[in-house]
Enzyme design. Structure first.
Site, mmCIF file in Angstrom:
data_model
loop_
_atom_site.group_PDB
_atom_site.id
_atom_site.type_symbol
_atom_site.label_atom_id
_atom_site.label_comp_id
_atom_site.label_asym_id
_atom_site.label_seq_id
_atom_site.Cartn_x
_atom_site.Cartn_y
_atom_site.Cartn_z
ATOM 1 N N ASN A 23 -20.294 18.159 -17.641
ATOM 2 C CA ASN A 23 -21.355 17.381 -17.001
ATOM 3 C C ASN A 23 -22.571 18.275 -16.838
ATOM 4 O O ASN A 23 -22.491 19.336 -16.208
ATOM 5 C CB ASN A 23 -20.906 16.847 -15.634
ATOM 6 C CG ASN A 23 -21.989 15.991 -14.984
ATOM 7 O OD1 ASN A 23 -23.026 16.495 -14.568
ATOM 8 N ND2 ASN A 23 -21.754 14.697 -14.911
ATOM 9 N N SER A 46 -22.011 11.724 -18.664
ATOM 10 C CA SER A 46 -23.132 11.316 -17.813
ATOM 11 C C SER A 46 -22.530 10.508 -16.680
ATOM 12 O O SER A 46 -21.827 9.522 -16.923
ATOM 13 C CB SER A 46 -24.118 10.439 -18.589
ATOM 14 O OG SER A 46 -24.829 11.207 -19.520
ATOM 15 N N GLU A 47 -22.813 10.889 -15.440
ATOM 16 C CA GLU A 47 -22.066 10.300 -14.325
ATOM 17 C C GLU A 47 -22.406 8.832 -14.075
ATOM 18 O O GLU A 47 -21.733 8.169 -13.288
ATOM 19 C CB GLU A 47 -22.207 11.140 -13.052
ATOM 20 C CG GLU A 47 -23.599 11.209 -12.450
ATOM 21 C CD GLU A 47 -24.346 12.450 -12.903
ATOM 22 O OE1 GLU A 47 -24.057 12.949 -14.006
ATOM 23 O OE2 GLU A 47 -25.247 12.906 -12.168
ATOM 24 N N ASN A 48 -23.430 8.310 -14.751
ATOM 25 C CA ASN A 48 -23.689 6.880 -14.637
ATOM 26 C C ASN A 48 -22.732 6.059 -15.504
ATOM 27 O O ASN A 48 -22.843 4.835 -15.537
ATOM 28 C CB ASN A 48 -25.143 6.559 -14.988
ATOM 29 C CG ASN A 48 -25.548 7.068 -16.355
ATOM 30 O OD1 ASN A 48 -25.243 8.203 -16.714
ATOM 31 N ND2 ASN A 48 -26.204 6.235 -17.122
ATOM 32 N N SER A 88 -16.123 6.879 -13.054
ATOM 33 C CA SER A 88 -16.843 8.088 -13.410
ATOM 34 C C SER A 88 -16.624 9.175 -12.358
ATOM 35 O O SER A 88 -16.358 10.337 -12.686
ATOM 36 C CB SER A 88 -18.337 7.780 -13.534
ATOM 37 O OG SER A 88 -19.050 8.944 -13.868
#
Lengths: 218, 233
Positions: A23, A46-48, A88
């Site tokens: 990340n 991508s944490e979205n 996520s």
């Protein structure tokens, strides 16, 4: 000479290992994606809600439904997957991400990090940073060593509200690569042309200088 | 009798019953996957005193940010509020109450709210301002804080496709917070780009079952982009 943004990104990329899920935070950490060595496979999270983040799209590929955590339009690489925000952060909190790279305003020699607000001045919010530092074991903080006015950002105690407590073990600055252990910074590498004395003078927290501080190879 | 058919005829009908001082949960990440027409309907309605729970608060001109223009929001629970000048002004002036919440904790609060879990422990935020005043408990030698679930009087979300029963399919990273947000609303309203007949969606491909959806409407979307980043050929 202090490292440039591109050189910081290059040095971060040297920490990537074959098969890692990584990340990358907003800014310089994201640039590290440009320096993934050709002979290893790394998948970017991508944490979205995206694993397998690719490069920026060509103009005719731009898709408003496909962005990274910095809200930039991106693409997906073959093997990518999409998931919701709870899943996520399940990955992140559950320790499934191998390496997290993020920025900070301050770090101290106890492994504390401050990165999300400056009271009375700047309120951005922590986004996913608190979850990332709480969930990951392998974290690299990328930041400038001192402010423009020469004030150290590597402190004995953070002065700003914390993003995480006792969670940072490695810091890469424009001057040096340091580890944090047992209440002190340990100088591991210095940027090319930067002296140990300069680093020491700009490090406010306790600093251990081993005999074998090597010069960074970029 | 409308039975399992969730489709409503107008945006006015979609947001009927939203009253002043209610809690509203909204899906979306930045401007990606936001229920933009439902937000615009709330602006048109003029509902005020809202507590809004959403990862972000839009920008000055789009998304939830438009509800700040006439001060319709009393309090916002969000993880990141960086892009919005009006937001910053109202917060600094004390007109807007803000509860900054870590992104993963926020997603889990919504998930828990929809799944009947009243609270959960997480290491996120321990030892930071987020953890202040919260119960701490150690598990396997590590401290965790107790975070409570969130439920909304209303939830608004955006999906790509739905059938008339409200079975939802999301597209790309426009999925983000939407599934959890929708489950956490007492009345869940979802707008989509396309409504297909029941039976057209493969049950294996449905991301969120229609059981969570109360009202469904098909809309046209602007889909604004916050950071249009491209590379040259």
């Amino acid at each position: 000479m202090a490292l440039t943004r591109e050189q910081l990104a290059q040095r971060v990329a040297q920490e990537f290992r074959d098969g890692y899920y990584v990340n990358l935070g907003i800014g310089i950490p994201t640039l590290a994606a440009n320096y993934i060595p050709d002979d290893i496979q790394v998948m970017l999270q991508s944490e979205n809600g995206l694993l397998g983040t690719g490069p920026f799209p060509y103009e005719d590929e731009v898709d408003a439904d496909l962005i990274n955590a910095g809200k930039q339009t991106v693409t997906m690489l073959p093997g990518a997957s999409i998931f919701n925000s709870a899943d996520s952060f399940g990955m992140i909190r559950g320790g499934h991400v191998d390496l997290t790279v993020l920025g900070a305003f301050e770090v101290d020699c106890h492994g504390n990090i401050a990165s999300y607000m400056i009271p009375g001045k700047l309120i951005k919010g922590m986004g996913g940073a608190m979850d990332l530092v709480a969930g990951a074991d392998n974290i690299i903080v990328v930041m400038t060593h001192a402010s423009k006015h020469g004030a150290s950002k590597l402190l004995a105690e953070c002065t700003l509200p914390l993003t995480g407590k006792h969670c940072i073990k490695r810091v890469l600055t424009d001057l040096a690569l340091l580890e944090i252990d047992e209440g002190r910074f340990i100088l591991r590498e210095r940027a090319p042309g930067v002296s140990v004395e300069e680093i020491a003078s700009l490090t406010a927290g306790e600093l251990e200088i081993p005999d074998d501080v090597r010069e960074m190879v970029l | 009798m409308s039975g399992l058919d969730k489709v409503v005829g107008s945006y006015e009908e979609a947001m009927a019953g939203l009253k002043d001082n209610m809690t509203l949960i909204a899906g979306g990440f930045g401007l990606c996957g936001i229920p933009e027409n439902l937000i615009n309907e709330i602006k048109r309605k003029g509902t005020t005193g809202l507590t809004v729970v959403s990862n972000n608060c839009g920008t000055d001109d789009y998304g939830l940010g438009v509800l700040l223009v006439d001060r319709q929001i009393k309090k916002i629970v969000a993880s990141y509020v960086g892009e919005n000048k009006r937001f910053e002004q109202q917060m600094m002036n004390g007109e807007l109450e803000v509860e900054l919440t870590p992104q993963g904790t926020l997603a889990e609060k919504m998930r828990a709210g929809g799944a009947g879990i009243p609270a959960f422990y997480t290491a996120t935020g321990y030892g930071t301002p987020v953890g202040e005043g919260k119960e701490v408990r150690e598990f396997n030698g590590r401290p965790y804080i107790l975070e409570q679930a969130i439920q909304g009087d209303f939830a608004i979300g955006k999906a790509w496709k739905a059938d008339r029963y409200g079975n939802l399919v999301f597209r790309r990273t426009a999925r983000n917070f939407n599934p959890m947000a929708i489950t956490a609303g007492k009345i869940a309203v979802v707008e989509v780009e396309e409504i297909v007949d029941v039976g057209e969606l493969d049950p294996d491909d449905i991301h969120l079952p229609g059981i969570y959806v109360n009202r469904l409407i098909q809309g046209n979307f602007e889909k604004n982009i916050e950071q249009r980043t491209v590379r040259a050929r």
